[in-house]
Design a protein around this motif. Structure first.
Motif, short mmCIF file in Angstrom:
data_model
loop_
_atom_site.label_atom_id
_atom_site.label_comp_id
_atom_site.label_asym_id
_atom_site.label_seq_id
_atom_site.Cartn_x
_atom_site.Cartn_y
_atom_site.Cartn_z
N MET A 95 3.43 12.05 -45.77
CA MET A 95 4.13 12.49 -44.58
C MET A 95 4.27 11.30 -43.63
SD MET A 95 3.23 15.69 -42.24
CE MET A 95 4.67 16.49 -41.63
N ASP A 96 5.42 11.15 -43.04
CA ASP A 96 5.68 10.06 -42.12
C ASP A 96 4.94 10.27 -40.80
OD1 ASP A 96 7.30 8.97 -44.01
OD2 ASP A 96 9.15 9.67 -43.13
N VAL A 97 4.73 9.17 -40.08
CA VAL A 97 3.97 9.19 -38.83
C VAL A 97 4.91 8.87 -37.67
CG1 VAL A 97 2.10 8.10 -37.56
CG2 VAL A 97 1.89 8.43 -40.03
N LYS A 98 4.85 9.69 -36.63
CA LYS A 98 5.61 9.40 -35.40
C LYS A 98 4.69 8.63 -34.48
CE LYS A 98 8.98 13.09 -35.29
NZ LYS A 98 9.52 14.21 -34.51
N LEU A 99 5.20 7.51 -33.99
CA LEU A 99 4.43 6.65 -33.11
C LEU A 99 5.15 6.52 -31.78
CD1 LEU A 99 1.98 4.63 -32.98
CD2 LEU A 99 3.61 2.88 -33.70
N GLU A 100 4.46 6.84 -30.69
CA GLU A 100 5.02 6.67 -29.36
C GLU A 100 4.82 5.21 -28.95
OE1 GLU A 100 3.34 9.46 -26.62
OE2 GLU A 100 3.84 11.17 -27.89
N VAL A 101 5.89 4.59 -28.46
CA VAL A 101 5.85 3.17 -28.14
C VAL A 101 6.31 2.95 -26.71
CG1 VAL A 101 6.68 0.89 -28.80
CG2 VAL A 101 6.37 2.63 -30.55
N ARG A 102 5.54 2.21 -25.97
CA ARG A 102 5.91 1.80 -24.60
C ARG A 102 6.34 0.34 -24.72
NH1 ARG A 102 7.76 2.42 -19.61
NH2 ARG A 102 6.60 1.31 -18.05
N VAL A 103 7.56 0.04 -24.29
CA VAL A 103 8.16 -1.28 -24.48
C VAL A 103 8.24 -2.04 -23.16
CG1 VAL A 103 10.22 -2.51 -25.27
CG2 VAL A 103 9.48 -0.45 -26.45
N HIS A 104 7.95 -3.33 -23.23
CA HIS A 104 8.05 -4.23 -22.08
C HIS A 104 9.04 -5.34 -22.45
CE1 HIS A 104 4.44 -2.37 -20.31
NE2 HIS A 104 4.00 -2.34 -21.55
N PRO A 105 10.35 -5.10 -22.24
CA PRO A 105 11.34 -6.12 -22.59
C PRO A 105 11.33 -7.27 -21.60
CG PRO A 105 12.41 -4.26 -21.57
CD PRO A 105 10.97 -3.89 -21.70
N GLY A 106 11.80 -8.43 -22.05
CA GLY A 106 11.87 -9.59 -21.18
C GLY A 106 10.51 -10.15 -20.82
N GLY A 164 6.94 -12.45 -21.34
CA GLY A 164 6.72 -13.86 -21.59
C GLY A 164 6.27 -14.17 -23.01
N GLU A 165 5.90 -13.12 -23.75
CA GLU A 165 5.44 -13.31 -25.13
C GLU A 165 5.76 -12.07 -25.96
OE1 GLU A 165 1.17 -13.48 -25.49
OE2 GLU A 165 0.89 -11.89 -24.03
N ASP A 166 5.74 -12.25 -27.28
CA ASP A 166 5.88 -11.12 -28.20
C ASP A 166 4.47 -10.69 -28.59
OD1 ASP A 166 8.67 -11.19 -28.23
OD2 ASP A 166 8.73 -12.59 -29.90
N ARG A 167 4.16 -9.39 -28.37
CA ARG A 167 2.81 -8.91 -28.64
C ARG A 167 2.84 -7.42 -28.93
NH1 ARG A 167 -1.90 -7.97 -24.56
NH2 ARG A 167 -0.22 -8.17 -23.06
N VAL A 168 1.96 -6.97 -29.81
CA VAL A 168 1.83 -5.56 -30.15
C VAL A 168 0.37 -5.14 -29.98
CG1 VAL A 168 2.01 -3.83 -31.99
CG2 VAL A 168 3.71 -5.65 -31.83
N VAL A 169 0.15 -4.05 -29.26
CA VAL A 169 -1.17 -3.44 -29.16
C VAL A 169 -1.02 -2.03 -29.70
CG1 VAL A 169 -3.02 -2.68 -27.62
CG2 VAL A 169 -1.83 -4.85 -27.17
N LEU A 170 -1.72 -1.76 -30.78
CA LEU A 170 -1.57 -0.48 -31.49
C LEU A 170 -2.85 0.31 -31.43
CD1 LEU A 170 0.20 1.24 -33.42
CD2 LEU A 170 -0.75 -0.10 -35.29
N VAL A 223 4.39 -2.58 -26.84
CA VAL A 223 5.03 -3.75 -27.41
C VAL A 223 5.66 -4.57 -26.29
CG1 VAL A 223 6.79 -4.60 -28.99
CG2 VAL A 223 5.49 -2.55 -29.58
N TRP A 224 5.28 -5.84 -26.23
CA TRP A 224 5.90 -6.78 -25.31
C TRP A 224 6.83 -7.65 -26.14
CZ3 TRP A 224 1.09 -4.90 -24.93
CH2 TRP A 224 0.64 -4.48 -23.67
N THR A 225 8.06 -7.81 -25.67
CA THR A 225 9.03 -8.63 -26.39
C THR A 225 9.79 -9.52 -25.42
OG1 THR A 225 10.94 -8.64 -27.86
CG2 THR A 225 10.76 -6.77 -26.37
N ARG A 226 10.10 -10.73 -25.89
CA ARG A 226 10.89 -11.66 -25.08
C ARG A 226 12.35 -11.21 -25.00
NH1 ARG A 226 7.88 -16.10 -28.21
NH2 ARG A 226 6.30 -16.71 -26.72
N ALA A 227 12.77 -10.39 -25.96
CA ALA A 227 14.17 -9.95 -26.02
C ALA A 227 14.53 -9.14 -24.78
CB ALA A 227 14.40 -9.12 -27.28
N ARG A 228 15.77 -9.30 -24.36
CA ARG A 228 16.28 -8.58 -23.21
C ARG A 228 16.81 -7.20 -23.66
NH1 ARG A 228 14.30 -10.28 -19.07
NH2 ARG A 228 15.91 -9.20 -17.92
#
Length: 91
Positions: free
Chosen positions: A1-12, A14-20, A29-34
């Motif tokens: 069975m697939d898993v649904k994951l709620e994700v809080r995103v921080h675009p723009g 200073g670094e790319d990072r994932v805390v799970l 998820v922090w991403t440099r992408a706009r």
């Protein structure tokens, strides 16, 4: 069975990072992408895939296309589907 994951995103960020937090079923998820032209969404999927050791094609964004709060669908890799190539052919 697939898993649904709620994700809080921080675009723009200073670094790319994932805390799970697998037990709670959410990630940050922090991403440099706009957040323009779907760039942040694609970056989030790539970062999650790399963090989980999965191909990007396995992870789907199911809600939150234009929101910082998203839901992604991740395949359950603990219960692999049986391979049909090894089954004997019927005659």
């Amino acid at each position: 069975m697939d898993v649904k994951l709620e994700v809080r995103v921080h675009p723009g960020a200073g670094e790319d990072r994932v805390v799970l937090d697998k037990e709670a079923g959410h990630a940050e998820v922090w991403t440099r992408a706009r957040p323009e032209n779907n760039q942040a969404n694609l970056a989030v999927l790539k970062l999650l895939a790399r963090h989980l050791g999965l191909p990007v094609s396995c992870i789907r964004l199911v809600s939150g296309q234009t929101s910082r709060k998203k839901v992604v669908l991740i395949p359950d890799t603990t219960n692999p589907k049986p391979k049909t190539a090894n089954l004997p052919h019927e005659k």
